[in-house]
Enzyme design. Structure first.
Site, PDB file in Angstrom:
ATOM      1  N   ASP A  96       0.920  -1.478   0.124  1.00 30.08           N
ATOM      2  CA  ASP A  96       0.140  -0.175   0.115  1.00 30.08           C
ATOM      3  C   ASP A  96       1.034   1.224  -0.224  1.00 30.08           C
ATOM      4  O   ASP A  96       0.357   2.308   0.512  1.00 30.08           O
ATOM      5  CB  ASP A  96      -1.046   0.009   1.297  1.00 30.08           C
ATOM      6  CG  ASP A  96      -0.140  -0.294   2.435  1.00 30.08           C
ATOM      7  OD1 ASP A  96       1.234   0.132   2.738  1.00 30.08           O
ATOM      8  OD2 ASP A  96      -0.667  -0.843   3.633  1.00 30.08           O
ATOM      9  N   GLU A 118      -1.280  -8.976  -1.165  1.00 29.37           N
ATOM     10  CA  GLU A 118      -1.895  -8.501  -0.090  1.00 29.37           C
ATOM     11  C   GLU A 118      -2.999  -7.404  -0.477  1.00 29.37           C
ATOM     12  O   GLU A 118      -2.928  -6.270   0.544  1.00 29.37           O
ATOM     13  CB  GLU A 118      -0.754  -7.682   0.852  1.00 29.37           C
ATOM     14  CG  GLU A 118      -1.001  -7.578   2.277  1.00 29.37           C
ATOM     15  CD  GLU A 118       0.164  -6.854   2.794  1.00 29.37           C
ATOM     16  OE1 GLU A 118       0.277  -5.573   2.825  1.00 29.37           O
ATOM     17  OE2 GLU A 118       0.986  -7.397   3.691  1.00 29.37           O
ATOM     18  N   GLU A 132      -1.839   5.245   3.160  1.00 25.51           N
ATOM     19  CA  GLU A 132      -1.784   3.772   2.802  1.00 25.51           C
ATOM     20  C   GLU A 132      -3.283   3.437   2.610  1.00 25.51           C
ATOM     21  O   GLU A 132      -3.597   2.347   1.761  1.00 25.51           O
ATOM     22  CB  GLU A 132      -1.238   2.762   3.913  1.00 25.51           C
ATOM     23  CG  GLU A 132       0.210   2.972   3.892  1.00 25.51           C
ATOM     24  CD  GLU A 132       0.795   4.025   4.968  1.00 25.51           C
ATOM     25  OE1 GLU A 132      -0.250   4.724   5.474  1.00 25.51           O
ATOM     26  OE2 GLU A 132       1.783   4.339   4.919  1.00 25.51           O
ATOM     27  N   HIS A 208       7.078   4.295  12.619  1.00 34.40           N
ATOM     28  CA  HIS A 208       7.429   5.226  11.371  1.00 34.40           C
ATOM     29  C   HIS A 208       6.110   5.846  10.890  1.00 34.40           C
ATOM     30  O   HIS A 208       6.111   6.591   9.951  1.00 34.40           O
ATOM     31  CB  HIS A 208       8.274   4.599  10.549  1.00 34.40           C
ATOM     32  CG  HIS A 208       7.332   3.331   9.899  1.00 34.40           C
ATOM     33  ND1 HIS A 208       6.482   3.595   8.847  1.00 34.40           N
ATOM     34  CD2 HIS A 208       7.290   2.200   9.848  1.00 34.40           C
ATOM     35  CE1 HIS A 208       5.877   2.595   8.262  1.00 34.40           C
ATOM     36  NE2 HIS A 208       6.337   1.529   8.915  1.00 34.40           N
ATOM     37  N   ARG A 210       2.956   7.986   9.477  1.00 36.10           N
ATOM     38  CA  ARG A 210       2.921   9.101   9.403  1.00 36.10           C
ATOM     39  C   ARG A 210       2.068  10.003  10.365  1.00 36.10           C
ATOM     40  O   ARG A 210       2.184  10.871  10.802  1.00 36.10           O
ATOM     41  CB  ARG A 210       2.425   9.674   8.007  1.00 36.10           C
ATOM     42  CG  ARG A 210       3.463   9.963   7.159  1.00 36.10           C
ATOM     43  CD  ARG A 210       2.920   9.937   5.384  1.00 36.10           C
ATOM     44  NE  ARG A 210       4.323   9.199   4.964  1.00 36.10           N
ATOM     45  CZ  ARG A 210       5.084  10.168   4.185  1.00 36.10           C
ATOM     46  NH1 ARG A 210       4.788  11.422   4.018  1.00 36.10           N
ATOM     47  NH2 ARG A 210       6.278   9.630   3.362  1.00 36.10           N
ATOM     48  N   HIS A 241      13.758   3.578  11.925  1.00 38.98           N
ATOM     49  CA  HIS A 241      13.557   4.266  10.651  1.00 38.98           C
ATOM     50  C   HIS A 241      14.129   5.338  10.268  1.00 38.98           C
ATOM     51  O   HIS A 241      14.396   6.333  10.999  1.00 38.98           O
ATOM     52  CB  HIS A 241      11.889   4.217  10.329  1.00 38.98           C
ATOM     53  CG  HIS A 241      11.585   4.325   8.988  1.00 38.98           C
ATOM     54  ND1 HIS A 241      11.547   5.342   8.007  1.00 38.98           N
ATOM     55  CD2 HIS A 241      10.703   3.606   8.084  1.00 38.98           C
ATOM     56  CE1 HIS A 241      11.167   4.890   6.960  1.00 38.98           C
ATOM     57  NE2 HIS A 241      10.709   3.938   6.802  1.00 38.98           N
TER      58      HIS A 241
END
Ligand code: UD1
Ligand code: UDP
Length: 392
Positions: A96, A118, A132, A208, A210, A241
């Site tokens: 995604d 997926e 995503e 990580h 957003r 990350h």
């Protein structure tokens, strides 16, 4: 049009989850073209090396602090040009990310069929995870064949009007990738040898997303600080990350805190043994939510929503949000109660059995008309020996 299957990817999790498909296609003698955007440069290169994948085309689009729009434009333009030139028979994307959406859209523009590995994950909340949820929904609109990891993902797709014939339930290829590493029994890197000598308990953290940057992120950091104060035998290890917003805040908030160790991102051969050694995981990662139960490690999900409710329903994961108090409470429940802990650790992995890549390749052949028989769907039975290292 040639007869190759093109794998388009750009970030760490896509590389990990497409690697077993790459290896299986190669094993079958299917021609493969590897096209990477390198939306992630360092993280991607780490994974290409682990799985022995060499890109045929590398668009090298990553820039420091890249915006969503910039990545989308660079990925889309580069991928359309590449697909126009290579003309594969089908394009596979996974997950995604922006690269996934760019790959599916570019293939559509070039009238090349798209397979989504997926497919069908949903929170049904447009901004969680951001971006995503929208990337995967748009990708599913653009796709022709769907490799859903679970029956729930299949149901999500059916609910949106996707025709059942194009959906195959395959399990998640992350369990295949995990087994690839577990089977090699790789040693810990020298920088982590202290883990072998450590007597206490290990909490492995990654974050990580957003929507977690900023205030939620600082509340997660505060929870880690409080947990190490409350449990003198607890050490936190956090491979950061490389997003500068992540590294800067984590160092600002946690540098100098006793028994909190921040380190560089680990390559997969190092991360998997660390995950297997962990007593508990706190993460907002998608992939780590799937891997931890496969290794028998309870996982606390530091998010308000998850597109992977199977783990929560099976009792191998808990959705704990990002409030400091809740994270500390839920982690403490597990650290204080061996019975509760055991129950979470011993349930198994609802996401896959390590055979997703062969199922995906069988399904792809079926979809392309190269195979008469439709492959059987993956179905997880609670308590079944599906993904753990002992099962490998
Ligand atoms: C991306 C995906 C996210 C996925 C995550 C996996 C999008 C919008 N987001 O998020 O869905 O869960 O990857 O990790 O597609 N950086 C480096 N080196 C690297 C990778 C990243 O320095 O190898 C830094 C760069 O400054 C880059 C920033 O991290 O600009 C953000 O990278 P980006 O791919 O845009 O977003 P992620 O937060 O990594
Ligand atoms: N991972 C890794 N090294 C690390 C952290 C994570 O190899 O230091 C792996 C992890 O095992 C999982 C994948 O990276 O397979 C998850 O990537 P990430 O959390 O970046 O993305 P998401 O899954 O959230 O999209």
């Amino acid at each position: 049009m040639n007869d190759a299957v093109a794998l388009v990817f750009g970030t760490r999790p896509e590389a990990i989850k497409l690697a077993p498909v790459y290896q299986e296609l190669k094993r079958r003698g299917t021609p493969v073209q590897v096209i990477v955007t390198a939306q992630h440069r360092g993280l991607l290169d780490q994974m290409l090396a682990v799985f022995g994948m060499t890109p045929d085309v590398d668009l090298d689009i990553m820039q420091e602090g890249q915006s969503l729009g910039e990545v989308t434009c660079r990925a889309l333009a580069g991928l359309q040009q590449t697909l126009h030139r290579l003309r594969p028979r089908v394009v596979l994307v996974q997950g995604d990310t922006t690269t996934v959406l760019g790959g599916a859209l570019a293939a559509f523009y070039e009238r090349i069929p798209v397979g989504h590995v997926e497919a069908g994950l949903r929170t049904n909340d447009k901004f969680s995870p951001y971006p995503e949820e929208i990337n995967r929904r748009l990708t599913d609109v653009l796709s022709d064949v769907y490799f859903a990891a679970t029956r729930r993902a299949r149901r999500n797709l059916l609910g949106e009007g996707v025709a059942p014939a194009g959906i195959y339930v395959t399990g998640n290829s992350v369990v295949d990738a995990l087994r690839f590493v577990v089977d090699q029994n790789p040693p810990l890197p020298e920088s982590l040898h202290w883990l072998d000598e450590m007597d206490g308990r290990l909490l492995l953290t990654t974050a990580h997303r957003r929507e977690n940057l900023g205030v939620p992120f600082s509340r997660i950091c505060e929870a880690l600080r409080e947990l190490t104060e409350r449990y003198p035998d607890l050490t936190v290890l956090w491979p950061l990350h490389p997003n500068p917003l992540v590294t800067k805040s984590a160092h600002e908030l946690l540098d100098g805190v006793e028994r909190v160790v921040l380190c560089e991102p680990l390559d997969y051969l190092s991360f998997v043994p660390v995950l297997a050694r962990a007593d508990l995981v706190l993460t907002d990662s998608g992939g780590v939510q799937e891997e931890a139960p496969a290794l028998g490690v309870p996982v606390l999900v530091a998010r308000d929503t998850t597109e992977r409710p199977e783990g929560v329903e099976a009792g191998v994961a808990r959705l704990v949000g990002t409030e400091t108090e809740t994270i500390v409470l839920e982690a403490s429940r597990l650290l204080d109660s061996p019975a509760e802990y055991r129950q979470m650790a011993e349930t198994g992995c609802p996401y896959g059995d390590g055979q997703a890549a062969p199922r995906i390749c069988d399904a792809l052949e079926h979809f392309l008309g190269d195979r008469a028989e439709r492959p059987a769907d993956f179905d997880w039975v609670s308590g079944a020996d599906t993904g753990g290292p002992g099962a490998a």
